[in-house]
Structure formats: structure tokens, C-alpha cells
Enzyme design. Sequence first.
Site, PDB file in Angstrom:
ATOM      1  N   ASP A 139     -13.099   4.881   1.591  1.00 40.93           N
ATOM      2  CA  ASP A 139     -11.663   5.045   1.807  1.00 40.93           C
ATOM      3  C   ASP A 139     -11.287   6.520   1.865  1.00 40.93           C
ATOM      4  O   ASP A 139     -11.206   7.193   0.847  1.00 40.93           O
ATOM      5  CB  ASP A 139     -10.909   4.330   0.671  1.00 40.93           C
ATOM      6  CG  ASP A 139      -9.391   4.479   0.768  1.00 40.93           C
ATOM      7  OD1 ASP A 139      -8.922   5.198   1.664  1.00 40.93           O
ATOM      8  OD2 ASP A 139      -8.696   3.873  -0.055  1.00 40.93           O
ATOM      9  N   ASP A 192       0.882  -1.170   0.000  1.00 35.79           N
ATOM     10  CA  ASP A 192       0.000   0.000   0.000  1.00 35.79           C
ATOM     11  C   ASP A 192       0.915   1.213   0.000  1.00 35.79           C
ATOM     12  O   ASP A 192       1.518   1.552   1.025  1.00 35.79           O
ATOM     13  CB  ASP A 192      -0.891  -0.045   1.249  1.00 35.79           C
ATOM     14  CG  ASP A 192      -1.736   1.219   1.403  1.00 35.79           C
ATOM     15  OD1 ASP A 192      -1.686   2.087   0.501  1.00 35.79           O
ATOM     16  OD2 ASP A 192      -2.442   1.333   2.422  1.00 35.79           O
ATOM     17  N   GLU A 215      -7.348   0.348  -4.291  1.00 34.21           N
ATOM     18  CA  GLU A 215      -7.310   0.253  -2.834  1.00 34.21           C
ATOM     19  C   GLU A 215      -8.621  -0.255  -2.235  1.00 34.21           C
ATOM     20  O   GLU A 215      -8.599  -1.181  -1.420  1.00 34.21           O
ATOM     21  CB  GLU A 215      -6.898   1.603  -2.240  1.00 34.21           C
ATOM     22  CG  GLU A 215      -5.411   1.852  -2.454  1.00 34.21           C
ATOM     23  CD  GLU A 215      -5.001   3.305  -2.352  1.00 34.21           C
ATOM     24  OE1 GLU A 215      -5.814   4.135  -1.904  1.00 34.21           O
ATOM     25  OE2 GLU A 215      -3.860   3.609  -2.732  1.00 34.21           O
ATOM     26  N   LYS A 227       2.696  11.067  -3.469  1.00 33.79           N
ATOM     27  CA  LYS A 227       1.582  10.479  -4.210  1.00 33.79           C
ATOM     28  C   LYS A 227       0.729  11.537  -4.916  1.00 33.79           C
ATOM     29  O   LYS A 227       0.178  11.301  -5.981  1.00 33.79           O
ATOM     30  CB  LYS A 227       0.717   9.684  -3.242  1.00 33.79           C
ATOM     31  CG  LYS A 227      -0.246   8.715  -3.902  1.00 33.79           C
ATOM     32  CD  LYS A 227      -0.826   7.806  -2.841  1.00 33.79           C
ATOM     33  CE  LYS A 227      -1.808   6.812  -3.410  1.00 33.79           C
ATOM     34  NZ  LYS A 227      -2.302   5.908  -2.359  1.00 33.79           N
TER      35      LYS A 227
END
Lengths: 647, 209
Positions: A203, A20, A181, A84
Amino acid sequence: MSGLLQIADPLKKSTPVGIDLGTTNSLIARVVDGKPQCMPVDDDGGVLMPSVVHFDPQTGLPTVGREAKRLATRLPKDTIVSVKRFMGRSLAELDARAREAYDFAEDGAVPRFLAGGKAVTPVEVSAELLKGLRRRAEGFLAEKLSAAVITVPAYFDDAQRQATKDAGRLAGLEVLRIINEPTAAALAYGLDKKVNGHFAVFDLGGGTFDVSILSLDEGVFQVMATKGDTALGGDDFDRAILRFVLERKLGRELDPAGDLGDRLRDLLYAARAAKEALSTVERAEVAVGEEHLPITREELESLPEVKALVDRTLRIARAAMRDAKLEPEEIDGIVLVGGMTRVPVVRRELERYFGRPPLADIDPDQVVALGAAVQADLLAGAGPRDDVLLLDVNPLSLGLETMGGVVEKLIPRNSTIPTSAAQIFTTFKDAQTGMDIHVVQGERELVEDNRSLARFRLSGIPALAAGLARIQVTFAIDADGILNVSAKELSTGVEQSITVKPSHGLSDEEVEQMLMEAIDHAEDDVTRRLARDARVESERIIHEAGKRLDDHDFLLEAGERERIEKAMEALREAMGSEDFRVILGKKDELVATSNKFAERVMNYEIEQAVKGRAADELVQDGGKESAGLKHLREQEEKEAAGTPAAK
Amino acid sequence: MSCWNCQADPGPGPFCQKCNTLQPVPPKADAFAVLGLPKTFFLDRKAIGERHKELSRKLHPDRFAQKDPKERRFSLEWTTALNDAVKALKDPASRAAYLLKEQGLDVAKESGDEAMGRLPTEFLELVLDDREALAEAKAAKDLERVRALSKDVKARSGHELAEVEAALALWEKTGDKVVLEKAAASLAVLKYYARFQEEVEAIEQQALE
């Protein structure tokens, strides 16, 4: 000697891992006995490695994780946090906040951070994070890792997925699959529960928000709809908290540049700590220098930014439910992902909308990595669960630019992947041999409102009269959600050549170039590490030799001390070398020179130790040497030989 | 055709019946063949979904991650064909359009003028009224009105779909291609309705987000 022996068995496949690669923290997990587990990667043995990379201003060498995070305050420009947010983005697309946080190289479409005296792309920074995870996991498992499943937010577009895959390759990993994810999270839950029904995965991480609706049916996980926002997350909460406590303290509006300046990042960390605390307690404090500014949970939940954020996530959840054609009461479970879902107001609002409390039995920080490990295990064919299968979708529609800047949709969103669509183009001029095609991703009608994915140049079209050439272009989205294009002229059957010019990502050539450099550097890295290991080893040998000289000088023969001291000196000198072979050579010389003396010392020690004990306890039948002595001597020889062990 | 791996006759289906390796997708396979379903309009949505899952279990690239590159490529091609077949056949209107296309009546690719030619003038007037009403409701942010219009169009779509169904039933029974023209006209109408619903969808999504 400490450390584990590295046994290289070429037939044994390395453990497949799930990674992850998060905005705030990154995790790595693998399956043990059918159960996924995260591996310790943090300095304190925790499983969260802060997604921070620091490049040393002098050497340019990277440091990752907690140590890098500590350096973020002092050397903010050389320390990349939340990389990211930059993945697959062009320089022009970055918001002002992102641009101000770092220095960037001026040229090129892909942003390049100027950090540690060099220019590095987000892909390279992410690769450092992956390498960090990989190295730590390798240390933990005492084996080399090579294959991984890496997760991305469901709403990541093609460029962002490609960038993530490139980072994996740069880190020396075979990327088995890029998975979403929320889907990974459902996998972690579904396997555990063996349930059928509809699941909503919510999420909310540091920087992105996704919601996915899945159906689970006899082990088949089918994503029905996915929605999200790649620029929405808990980081915005931190800012809101900080502004709130400071403005109350100051009695006026905050001027971020003037009031906070360089301290901003530290203060944001303090605000985040307070936010996290407020998930479990009613009142917390934000540490600002010597002062501790209070904030209550009620105050947090009434902040307009917090209200707006929660509201927006629920709107997106409703839109996803609409895409899935489901009503809230048809959802059998709500899976929470991301640290932000610990915030009570988020849980409360979700419960209100779905009419049931969210599932909370898997740590929301770990659930994605755990699911990725399950998928890696499945792909490696390691587990017995071939009844489990993941059917994912493309989150955004794929379209082509047509006349007047209007988008023609080719592949609608939420199509199960892999999928494809073919489109036939024709020439509009006589003898036209080339044609430009512009691919966009998004739901809007006008090209300018969507995300430009790539421009293709079709060339080598046979020279025919206008309208006669018919070129069939096939757009295929593979199981990673990544676009591949091929083209064929139908009347002649000639395959067209296509030049891909990614609008945002790196071209294949650029990635290849980086890979080559990475391989070169990898060699550098290895030799540097070997030299470091040799130095540590030498240090220990010198220390032991010195200690023996001090404690047992009565066992020395004439001239022996001088010979040993000379060899020690030679080794000390060699330790300054960057070449591990030079160091190891001198180390071996010292070991050889002091070997006899060391043996005498040991014999003497053992004699002392066994004094007063029955001799026949230790002496083997007919043996010249006691078993205990033999064992100790063998150990010492192994140590003196020294080399096959590694850290 | 012989199996690429063992050279035996692979038989029907994606896998060689002798050595069980995955074969390439037959170049002439249409969506029905890929799904292994009879070529008929009268298929159950649920059955298509079930077949999709059943075949995905066998053909998905995840199942071939450890196999040789050739089988991996075939797996990707099969799964892509499978997903595309489901996309083409799951919805009755698109399933009808797919059947018509195979008979040389490409409703989806017809230009505006050609499609218009199939439609009676009174229908075109009706469409203009519908769109005007929708634009007004959108401007007034009157979601209730938008939903009411959508419901009305949905009812008419159902009626039109019944026409398609009747025409295709007749065609499948008699092989009379003339009725296909009638089905094509109904599909053109359905296309307008679908576009209308897309706009409704966009308005609703905008209101949500």
C-alpha cells in the site's frame, strides 16, 4: 417538486458504510447485494473526494472536497490538505515542511490550525471530511447514515487510531471498527476470489506506506506481519518531479522559497498530474505558468528520490516477510493499494522481488474503501457471510519505561488482537500511594527512540511498607488496536484509579467538549440548512406566482393582483430572515392568497390542452372532475403544501 | 455457576448449553482450558493454530457486534484470553515455561542472578564468547558471520529443547517434580539463546531497513 421524500423508519437500521479516510482522497462505500460499491462523492460524480477542508475566512464555515481544493491556492492557510499527516501528532513532532504550510495556535500539545479565523485540531478537520462524505452519501442513498468502519494505515500507532476514532464520533458516526488499510484491501480481494494462501498487500499512498502479509484460510484472514512507514509516499515523488523539471529549466539548483513561493502547491499539483500521466504514457509535461516542461517516464524512474523511495518500500516489504517467516515464492498474490502503485517502476520492482506480477483487477484507489464496506456489512450482521473473519495484529510492540530509560516489552509486535499483558509493580518507599507509569510503542531498546504513548498515574495504593503493595496493571489492546489500562492492588483487591495523560492525542475531556460543541453546531447547521431550503422554495413560488400574474392577468378578480403582490413582497422580506419558520410562514400565506387564482389558471390551461379531444376520454363516470384534472390538481396541492420533502 | 442469561447450568465451554449465550471466561481457566486442549507439553503447533481459528470464528468481537453489551464484553474477554493462550502455548519453549510456572517454577520472572544460579559456569563462559563474537561481527557489518553464529546457536537450542522435552515427558509420566528443575535449567539456557537470536534479528532488520 424535486428531491426525495425522507422516510424515517426507526426500525430499519441504516446502511453500514466503509470509509477510507485518505491522505489525498477519501472514499465511502457500502455493500449492495453482497458486492461492495463506492458511492459518488465528488462534484463530478466521481468516487474520490479530495481530502481537503477549507474554512471560510469570514464565516469560519467549512467546505470540503474539490471545491475546497480549488480554494487551496488562493487561501492556502485556511485550506487544510493532507490532514492525515497531522493526526495523533504533537506540535513538536511536525516536520518543518508541515509547520511552514500553516499557522498554528502556539499553546497546547495538540497542533491547532489557525484557519477561517479559528483554531481547529486535526481531529476536527478530519471530522469535516467524514461529515462531507457522510452528507454526500446520505444524499445519494436518500437515507441517514450512522454506522461506519474507518480504515487507518496499518502502521498507525495508538494515538493516531484514537484520533481517527474521535473524528468519526465528532462526525456523528458510530465507529463500528477501526481496521487496517491493507487488511481491508485483502478482504476486498479475498472475498472476490474465494482463495486460500498467502497474500502480500503493498500500500503506497500519498503520504504513507504499509505492507502486510496475510494468510487466508477458509474465510479467516489472519495478518501474519505488518510493517510500514507513516511518512513515506507519493507526495515525495511530486516534489522530486517538480525539482527535476525546474532545475533543468533554470540550469541551477532550485530555491523553493524564492523561486516558487506561494505557487508551490499549484506546481505540486501540476507535478502530480504529470506523474499520474506517466503511469500510462511515456512522456508528460508539468504546467508551470505558460510553460510546459517535459519529463519522460525514464527520467522519472531515474530520479534519485524515486529510486530511494522504491528501494525503501522493498526493504520494508522484505522485513515484513521476515517477520512472517515466509519466502517470496510462498506468496500467492500481491494486492496493490494506493494510486502510487500505478507507477510502472513500483510494479516492476515488486514483480522482480516476488517473482510474479501483482494483482490488478480492483482499482487500487478504491480497494480499501470496498474492503471496509465488506467489514462494516459483516459487523452489522447484514450479510450471509459469517464464515468470513478478520484476525488482525498490533503493528508495533508495546512496552514500559523501566530504570535507566530502558524499554521492557510487554506485548510484542504482530500479536493477534485483542490481546493483553499484565505486569506487577511494587512500591519502593514506605507508605507510597502513587506511581507513574510510562507506556511506549516501538521496537527500540531505549525509551527516547520509541514513541511515547501515554503516562499513567496510579493512585490510591494502600499505604504499606515498601515492597508490600503489589499492583497488577493490565494493558489490553482491543480489536481496534487501541490501548486500555486497568490496575488492581493484589493484596487488598483494591481497584486503582488511573489518570491517563495521552502524550499526543486529545484527552477524553477534550473530545467530550468537542462533541458537545459539535452537537450545538449541528443544530446551527440544521437550522441554517432549513432556512436555505425555505429560501430556495420561496424563490420558486414567487417566480411561479409572478409568471401566472404576467401570463394570465385576464383570469384575475378585482383586487386579487394587489393581494398577491403584497404577499409576494412580504415573503421577499421574510427571506432575509435566518429563521426558517418565518420564511415558511410567509410562503404559506402567499400560497393561500394565490391559491384560487392558481386553480383558475390551471383549469384554463387544461381546457386549452384538451380542446379538440373527445371529452369522454377524460371525464370519469358521473364525476364532476376529469381524471387528468384531478391528478394535476392533487399534484399542485402537494406542491403548495410543500414542506415534507427535503433535498 | 449458573448462566447469566437463563440461570440454567451453562455446562462446559464458552456458550450456555441451554440458551447458547456467551458466558464469562471462568476466572480459573488457564491457557489450556481456554483453548479446550489437554494440559500437556505434547501439543502440535498446527493443531493449536487450527483451534485458534476455530474458536475465533465463534468468539471474536466481530461476531458479537450486534449483540448486547454484556455478551460483547465477554466476547472481547474470551478473544483476548484466546489470543494470549495461543501466544503462551504455540512455541514449545514458552509452552514448557507456562507448564513450569503452573508448578511454581517461574522461569520468565526469575531475576538474572536466580537464572544464573541454574546455569553451569562453562555455559556462562560460552555465552560470553558468543556475544563477543556477535558484537564483533556486527561492528564489522559481517552479515555472513552473524548468520553463521545464529545457525550454531539454533542447533544448540534444538538440543536444549530436546532436553526440555525429555524432562517433561518423564514428569508427565511419573509426576516426579524433580525433573522439572532440569527442565527449568534448560529453559534458562534457551532464554539466553532466544535473547541472542533477538539480537541477530535486530541486526538483520537493521541491515534490511
